[in-house]
Enzyme design. Structure first.
Site, mmCIF file in Angstrom:
data_model
loop_
_atom_site.group_PDB
_atom_site.id
_atom_site.type_symbol
_atom_site.label_atom_id
_atom_site.label_comp_id
_atom_site.label_asym_id
_atom_site.label_seq_id
_atom_site.Cartn_x
_atom_site.Cartn_y
_atom_site.Cartn_z
ATOM 1 C CD GLU A 144 -47.402 -12.341 4.985
ATOM 2 O OE1 GLU A 144 -48.527 -12.888 5.014
ATOM 3 O OE2 GLU A 144 -47.225 -11.127 5.201
ATOM 4 C CG HIS A 145 -49.712 -12.707 0.338
ATOM 5 N ND1 HIS A 145 -51.045 -12.754 0.031
ATOM 6 C CD2 HIS A 145 -49.600 -11.814 1.363
ATOM 7 C CE1 HIS A 145 -51.715 -11.924 0.822
ATOM 8 N NE2 HIS A 145 -50.849 -11.333 1.631
ATOM 9 C CG HIS B 163 -47.778 -7.769 2.014
ATOM 10 N ND1 HIS B 163 -48.611 -7.748 0.928
ATOM 11 C CD2 HIS B 163 -48.529 -8.185 3.065
ATOM 12 C CE1 HIS B 163 -49.827 -8.117 1.303
ATOM 13 N NE2 HIS B 163 -49.805 -8.392 2.593
#
Length: 422
Positions: free
Chosen positions: A68-69, A65
């Protein structure tokens, strides 16, 4: 390039695999005003432990996650700002099993596709921008931690599994992401953002040869080795029967998880997923006799929902919502599963649920984002999503009965409840 026509669905599929292993799918939609593109990697939150080039990496929870950012950051600016300049609508998400980057646009498709391909395949991490992101994601984690449904889900997975990483939150914790460094992100990108571990799906109006040419130009010339993943050991029994938390809620929020068998080596992922969706709906979906009874007894309300989840080396059925007595709902669901497993599934109910689920998948073909996501998921299972009519046609009520027989055991169920503070 391969062209296939699926006459029963009125759809055409163009597909190709580039020399570097990237799989590309294009579905033309004449008359649609928007074109949607998704570039996804078979890398999700459960892939936190892996071996690459002979070295084992146990990365902090939440790294997929976090990555992804940070992928939107470019040396010459932010990809989101570039998309904004073209009028496109971009976004991304990380699930337990995949990370996907996507955009939709009405024009300038090729320009937007180049932006997508460039930033996903060109990681740019610095000590400074990684540290800055920790504060941003920390706030997101805080909001998720304050969500009763999210807490109920995390508790359910903690109860179902002893070691499998699905038991940990997708975003991680403030403590876990504090350990992430730029080196961690570069390693994960190298391990899983290899073209052969990725799929590009486009739905709308574009030229397939141009899509392939651009993907070839802006993706790596060859694929690196993909990390060998580790998910811990498997046990049939659950870790805990009940998990409880307390939050500021007016009614208890609960999730009941029933542990299913992991996908077999050569089993169709798409078939298992469709069968699981049908079985959960037959058991306690909104058109089932049990749902009607629980609703009439005011044990559930409109928040109640069901779903079936598949992960690497794991699978489960989920039933959740608000209830004044979650334990009574659990007992009713398990009793109904046992009764259906013993006496069989009503054929009329099965046909009604099967037809409804089929209709939902057909309708999704007119939603470019859903269409692309479903094809990406199918491709990661080495399948083609548009083959789903054949799966629906061969499923029977007995298949559902056999699945429910696996669920009708007390040692397979975990009840996670978020109780009111007082």
């Amino acid at each position: 390039m391969t062209e296939k026509r699926f006459m029963a669905l009125g759809e055409t599929q163009f597909s190709a695999t580039l020399p570097n292993g990237l799989r590309i799918y294009y579905y033309p939609k004449p008359g649609f005003s928007k074109t949607f593109a998704m570039l996804a990697t078979n890398f999700g939150s459960v892939d936190e432990s892996f071996t690459l080039d002979g070295k084992r990496y146990d990365t902090p929870t939440g790294v997929a996650h976090f990555l992804e950012h940070k992928m939107f950051e470019d040396e010459d600016g932010n990809a989101l700002q570039k998309f904004a300049a073209t009028g496109a609508s971009p976004n991304a998400f990380t699930s337990h099993v995949m990370t996907a980057y996507h955009f939709s646009c009405t024009d300038r498709f090729e320009e937007n596709l180049e932006i997508l391909l460039r930033f996903v395949y060109t990681p740019y991490f610095t000590d400074e921008n990684v540290e800055k992101e920790k504060g941003i994601i920390g706030q997101e984690i805080g909001m998720m931690d304050d969500t009763p449904g999210w807490q109920a889900m995390v508790g359910m997975f903690e109860g179902l599994y002893r070691e499998h990483p699905v038991r940990r939150s997708i975003a991680g914790s403030v403590e876990s992401i504090a350990k992430i460094t730029k080196e961690t992100l570069f390693t994960c990108h190298r391990a899983f953002y290899s073209p052969s571990n990725m799929v590009l799906a486009v739905v709308g109006n574009a030229d397939f040869e141009t899509i392939c040419a651009m993907a070839s130009k802006f993706s790596p010339a060859k694929s690196e080795k993909i990390g060998q993943r580790h998910y811990g050991s498997r046990r049939p029994a659950i870790a805990r029967n009940e998990v409880s938390r307390r939050m500021a809620v007016s009614l208890p929020t609960f999730m009941l998880g029933i542990k299913d068998e992991p996908l077999a080596e050569k089993e169709s992922r798409m078939r298992r997923g469709i069968l699981g969706d049908i079985a959960t709906t037959v058991l306690c979906g909104k058109t089932s006799p049990l749902y009607a009874r629980l609703y009439e007894e005011r044990l559930i309300n409109a928040s109640f929902d069901v779903e079936y989840n598949l992960f690497p080396q794991a699978a489960c059925a989920v039933f959740g919502g608000e209830s004044r007595d979650p334990g009574a709902v659990r007992d009713a669901v398990l009793d109904e599963a046992a009764a259906l497993a013993l006496h069989g599934v009503d054929e009329a109910l099965f046909e009604r649920v099967r037809n409804a689920r089929y209709g939902m998948m057909v309708r999704a073909l007119d939603e470019p984002d859903d269409f692309a996501r479903m094809q990406v998921e199918a491709a990661f299972g080495c399948e083609e999503m548009l083959n789903f009519p054949a799966i629906f046609a061969e499923l029977t009520a007995r298949d559902v009965q056999d699945m429910l027989a696996r669920w009708a055991r007390p040692d397979r169920a975990t009840l996670s409840v978020v109780e009111p503070l007082s």
